[in-house]
Structures are given as C-alpha cells and as structure tokens.
Design a protein around this motif. Structure first.
Motif, mmCIF file in Angstrom:
data_model
loop_
_atom_site.group_PDB
_atom_site.id
_atom_site.type_symbol
_atom_site.label_atom_id
_atom_site.label_comp_id
_atom_site.label_asym_id
_atom_site.label_seq_id
_atom_site.Cartn_x
_atom_site.Cartn_y
_atom_site.Cartn_z
ATOM 1 N N SER A 100 42.929 21.373 -2.818
ATOM 2 C CA SER A 100 41.492 21.707 -2.175
ATOM 3 C C SER A 100 40.625 21.862 -3.698
ATOM 4 C CB SER A 100 41.566 23.257 -1.793
ATOM 5 O OG SER A 100 40.148 23.630 -1.617
ATOM 6 N N PRO A 101 39.257 21.465 -3.391
ATOM 7 C CA PRO A 101 38.164 21.559 -4.289
ATOM 8 C C PRO A 101 38.050 22.748 -4.788
ATOM 9 C CG PRO A 101 37.099 20.938 -2.297
ATOM 10 C CD PRO A 101 38.660 20.928 -2.028
ATOM 11 N N TYR A 102 38.469 23.615 -4.037
ATOM 12 C CA TYR A 102 38.137 25.229 -4.581
ATOM 13 C C TYR A 102 39.454 25.974 -5.174
ATOM 14 C CZ TYR A 102 34.344 24.434 -1.284
ATOM 15 O OH TYR A 102 33.096 24.104 -0.686
ATOM 16 N N TYR A 103 40.560 25.273 -5.017
ATOM 17 C CA TYR A 103 41.621 25.864 -5.635
ATOM 18 C C TYR A 103 41.736 26.186 -7.175
ATOM 19 C CZ TYR A 103 46.286 26.366 -7.465
ATOM 20 O OH TYR A 103 47.587 26.760 -8.121
ATOM 21 N N TYR A 104 42.301 27.407 -7.526
ATOM 22 C CA TYR A 104 42.271 27.764 -8.923
ATOM 23 C C TYR A 104 43.525 28.384 -9.166
ATOM 24 C CZ TYR A 104 41.419 32.542 -7.005
ATOM 25 O OH TYR A 104 41.148 33.676 -6.314
ATOM 26 N N PRO A 105 44.276 28.081 -10.617
ATOM 27 C CA PRO A 105 45.533 28.692 -10.597
ATOM 28 C C PRO A 105 45.754 30.162 -10.778
ATOM 29 C CG PRO A 105 44.587 27.734 -12.464
ATOM 30 C CD PRO A 105 43.837 27.510 -11.493
ATOM 31 N N PRO A 106 46.726 30.889 -10.660
ATOM 32 C CA PRO A 106 46.798 32.456 -10.635
ATOM 33 C C PRO A 106 45.935 32.935 -11.952
ATOM 34 C CG PRO A 106 48.689 31.605 -10.142
ATOM 35 C CD PRO A 106 48.026 30.342 -10.395
ATOM 36 N N THR A 107 45.085 33.664 -11.867
ATOM 37 C CA THR A 107 44.261 34.103 -13.061
ATOM 38 C C THR A 107 44.257 35.383 -13.289
ATOM 39 O OG1 THR A 107 42.744 32.159 -12.350
ATOM 40 C CG2 THR A 107 41.910 33.714 -14.018
ATOM 41 N N PHE A 108 44.410 35.590 -14.481
ATOM 42 C CA PHE A 108 44.482 37.076 -15.103
ATOM 43 C C PHE A 108 43.115 37.582 -15.321
ATOM 44 C CE2 PHE A 108 44.140 40.278 -18.709
ATOM 45 C CZ PHE A 108 45.099 41.099 -18.439
ATOM 46 N N ILE A 109 43.079 39.074 -14.737
ATOM 47 C CA ILE A 109 41.602 39.481 -14.781
ATOM 48 C C ILE A 109 41.752 41.219 -15.314
ATOM 49 C CG2 ILE A 109 39.792 40.596 -13.092
ATOM 50 C CD1 ILE A 109 39.983 37.461 -13.111
ATOM 51 N N ASN A 110 40.865 41.316 -16.386
ATOM 52 C CA ASN A 110 40.922 42.584 -17.067
ATOM 53 C C ASN A 110 40.700 43.878 -16.047
ATOM 54 O OD1 ASN A 110 41.685 41.890 -19.993
ATOM 55 N ND2 ASN A 110 40.057 40.239 -19.298
ATOM 56 N N TYR A 111 39.233 43.395 -15.646
ATOM 57 C CA TYR A 111 38.573 44.620 -14.740
ATOM 58 C C TYR A 111 37.985 44.123 -13.510
ATOM 59 C CZ TYR A 111 38.492 46.745 -19.216
ATOM 60 O OH TYR A 111 39.402 47.525 -20.378
ATOM 61 N N ALA A 112 38.264 44.621 -12.152
ATOM 62 C CA ALA A 112 37.626 44.179 -10.836
ATOM 63 C C ALA A 112 37.661 45.332 -10.207
ATOM 64 C CB ALA A 112 39.077 43.481 -10.422
ATOM 65 N N LEU A 113 36.589 45.074 -9.500
ATOM 66 C CA LEU A 113 36.050 46.339 -8.486
ATOM 67 C C LEU A 113 35.707 45.339 -7.158
ATOM 68 C CD1 LEU A 113 34.596 46.919 -11.554
ATOM 69 C CD2 LEU A 113 33.793 48.972 -10.221
ATOM 70 N N GLU A 114 36.560 45.893 -6.112
ATOM 71 C CA GLU A 114 36.430 44.859 -4.875
ATOM 72 C C GLU A 114 35.197 45.894 -4.081
ATOM 73 O OE1 GLU A 114 39.044 42.869 -1.333
ATOM 74 O OE2 GLU A 114 39.774 44.698 -2.321
ATOM 75 N N PHE A 115 34.351 44.971 -3.655
ATOM 76 C CA PHE A 115 33.198 45.572 -2.935
ATOM 77 C C PHE A 115 33.021 45.122 -1.349
ATOM 78 C CE2 PHE A 115 31.274 41.701 -4.729
ATOM 79 C CZ PHE A 115 30.706 40.956 -3.820
ATOM 80 N N ASP A 116 33.843 44.146 -1.140
ATOM 81 C CA ASP A 116 34.027 43.796 0.334
ATOM 82 C C ASP A 116 35.154 43.043 0.548
ATOM 83 O OD1 ASP A 116 33.009 43.190 2.945
ATOM 84 O OD2 ASP A 116 32.044 41.317 2.546
ATOM 85 N N TRP A 117 35.736 43.589 1.847
ATOM 86 C CA TRP A 117 37.121 43.070 2.231
ATOM 87 C C TRP A 117 36.902 41.429 2.234
ATOM 88 C CZ3 TRP A 117 40.434 46.496 1.445
ATOM 89 C CH2 TRP A 117 40.244 47.686 1.798
ATOM 90 N N GLY A 118 38.189 40.925 1.832
ATOM 91 C CA GLY A 118 38.170 39.235 1.971
ATOM 92 C C GLY A 118 38.145 38.661 0.387
ATOM 93 N N GLY A 119 38.220 39.550 -0.549
ATOM 94 C CA GLY A 119 38.650 39.242 -1.991
ATOM 95 C C GLY A 119 36.996 38.966 -2.474
ATOM 96 N N TYR A 120 36.208 39.910 -2.287
ATOM 97 C CA TYR A 120 34.832 39.864 -3.210
ATOM 98 C C TYR A 120 34.943 40.962 -4.054
ATOM 99 C CZ TYR A 120 33.188 36.580 0.426
ATOM 100 O OH TYR A 120 32.867 35.384 1.188
ATOM 101 N N PHE A 121 34.824 40.496 -5.429
ATOM 102 C CA PHE A 121 34.910 41.508 -6.561
ATOM 103 C C PHE A 121 33.789 41.423 -7.406
ATOM 104 C CE2 PHE A 121 39.097 41.037 -5.105
ATOM 105 C CZ PHE A 121 39.832 42.379 -5.492
ATOM 106 N N LEU A 122 33.301 42.477 -8.244
ATOM 107 C CA LEU A 122 32.703 42.460 -9.427
ATOM 108 C C LEU A 122 33.695 42.485 -10.533
ATOM 109 C CD1 LEU A 122 30.373 45.663 -8.513
ATOM 110 C CD2 LEU A 122 29.716 43.241 -8.193
ATOM 111 N N HIS A 123 33.818 41.439 -11.290
ATOM 112 C CA HIS A 123 35.101 41.325 -12.413
ATOM 113 C C HIS A 123 34.526 40.363 -13.617
ATOM 114 C CE1 HIS A 123 36.068 37.015 -11.640
ATOM 115 N NE2 HIS A 123 35.682 37.226 -10.209
ATOM 116 N N ASP A 124 35.463 40.599 -14.713
ATOM 117 C CA ASP A 124 35.188 40.078 -15.620
ATOM 118 C C ASP A 124 35.645 38.302 -15.565
ATOM 119 O OD1 ASP A 124 37.858 39.605 -17.488
ATOM 120 O OD2 ASP A 124 37.952 41.154 -16.117
#
Length: 260
Positions: A181-205
């Motif tokens: 898929s043109p939107y696919y991305y590999p597993p990605t490490f995230i330091n800080y994440a704050l979810e603000f909406d269900w469905g995987g919407y985050f404020l993150h680094d």
C-alpha cells in the motif's frame, strides 16, 4: 401490688431498650452527607466508559456510559494503572454499592457560571493546522508552543475537540495498511505518544524528520528524510517537544484541533 409493680418495671425496661435501639441505628443528621459533599464533584465522560464494581479491569462491567454522560465523583482511589495513571473514580455514594470508572475517561464538567478563558480552564492543547503549529495553555495562559507536521492531504488530521485518552512511552507503531500500500510503513519506534482519538491518532515525536512547521504536511523536502509527505493523520513533532508535552499533559487533557 407486687405483681403489678414487676409488670410496670418490665414494661419500662422494654421501652428504654427500644428507645436506645432506635438511637443506635439512627445516624447523626447530615453527618454522612457532609462528608460526601466535601469530596464530590461533577464530571463528564469523554468516551465510551465501562462502569465496574471495583478499580480494575478484572471487575465485571455493570454498565457502559456513552460520551458526555454526566457523573458525580465521590472519591478517587488507587487501582489498576491502565493508561499511565492508577486512579479510578467512584461514581456511587459511599453508603451504596461501589461503582467505578477509570479516571482517564472522566473530566471535570465546567459550570456555565464560570468565566471562560481563551481555551477554558485547566490544561488545553491547541493545534492549528493552517499554521502547522501546536500551543499549550494552562488556565488560559500560553505556556508552550512548537512546530508540528499534521496529516498529508489524503490522510488529513481530524478536527474538533478531543481528550488525551492514553499515554505511551516508549511504544512501537504498526501500519494498519498492508505492505504494497502507498501508505504502508514498517514497525516504527516512538519515544512519546499521546492518543487523542480512537483509531490511532496520536500527538507524537517523529525522530526521523528534521523539519516541522508550515508546508510540512504536504510534499516537501526534509533534510533528514529527503522528499516526503506529511503524517498519516497524527500530529508529529520533535522528540524534545513530544517529551515536554508528555510530561506536562495528563490523561484527560483537552485537545482542540482547528483548521484555522
């Protein structure tokens, strides 16, 4: 006469016993109500909320409240840590069967008589998409701001009023789109994440980016990543900015995302 006297004495003793028994089971007027009133406050649910018999997900679900349901909080107790906080709110009177909702699902209801600062009372995060910028307010006073990168045109960031649902540090993001898929991305490490909406919407680094701010939500050149698009719908920022936000904003913090 002796028999009558004994009968009278027996009746008087029985009456005295009944009076004493009545007072022993009668609470002092207003005592328990005062104790509860001193600690109670009004709140509203910020999402679908399970009501449980104890402060843990191991307890059975009694009911499910819809978003924006009014509740009265009688006490805050330590229990299972679900989204970064161990606290649960008791929403039943202290003299009744216990009912609890996780604290991350309830915020204080604002009284209509309260004065309204620019972005309400307490802590508020504001994202303005046209500026690609994030602002943090504490009781109406701006205390932080940073450049961000929001969703690309085909995967825009949702607008509206949300709340921080959970905090993750660290975590790994997995693509909901399959390889190819043109939107696919590999597993990605995230330091800080704050979810603000269900469905995987985050404020993150987004440590893989070297630039944020105006224009970065479209096709742009990044000094670290090269030519690239904006996010997949999240609000991205530098690691330093995400760390500050993570430490400052508790679960339940209001998040307002505006187009302009």
């Amino acid at each position: 006469m002796r028999a009558i006297s004994r009968k009278h004495i027996a009746l008087m003793m029985l009456l005295a016993f009944l009076v004493a028994l009545t007072f022993s089971f009668t609470p002092l007027p207003g005592a328990s109500a005062t104790a509860q009133a001193a600690t109670t406050w009004k709140g509203i649910t910020i999402n679908w909320s399970n009501v449980r018999r104890g402060p843990s997900t191991q307890y059975g679900i009694v009911s499910v409240y819809a978003p924006n349901t009014s509740v009265t909080v009688y006490a805050s107790v330590a229990g299972q840590n679900v989204w970064g906080s161990p606290y649960w709110y008791r929403i039943s009177p202290l003299n009744s069967a216990p009912l609890y909702i996780y604290s991350g699902l309830v915020v204080k209801a604002q009284s209509s008589s309260q004065a309204s600062p620019p972005y309400g009372s307490g802590k508020v995060i504001v994202v303005i998409l046209s500026k690609q910028w994030l602002y943090a307010y504490d009781n109406g006073k701006q205390v932080f701001n940073t450049a961000i990168t929001s969703g690309r045109p085909s995967l825009s960031t949702p607008t509206g009023t949300f709340h921080v649902l959970r905090k993750l540090h660290p975590t790994t993001f997995y693509s909901p789109w399959p390889p190819g898929s043109p939107y696919y991305y590999p597993p990605t490490f995230i330091n800080y994440a704050l979810e603000f909406d269900w469905g995987g919407y985050f404020l993150h680094d987004a440590w893989w980016h070297g630039v944020f701010g105006p224009g970065t939500n479209g096709w742009h050149y990044d000094p670290v990543a090269g030519w690239t698009w904006g996010s997949h719908g999240c609000v991205e920022m530098s690691v330093k900015a995400a760390a500050w936000l993570y430490n400052w904003a508790p679960v339940g913090t209001t998040v307002i995302i505006k187009s302009n």
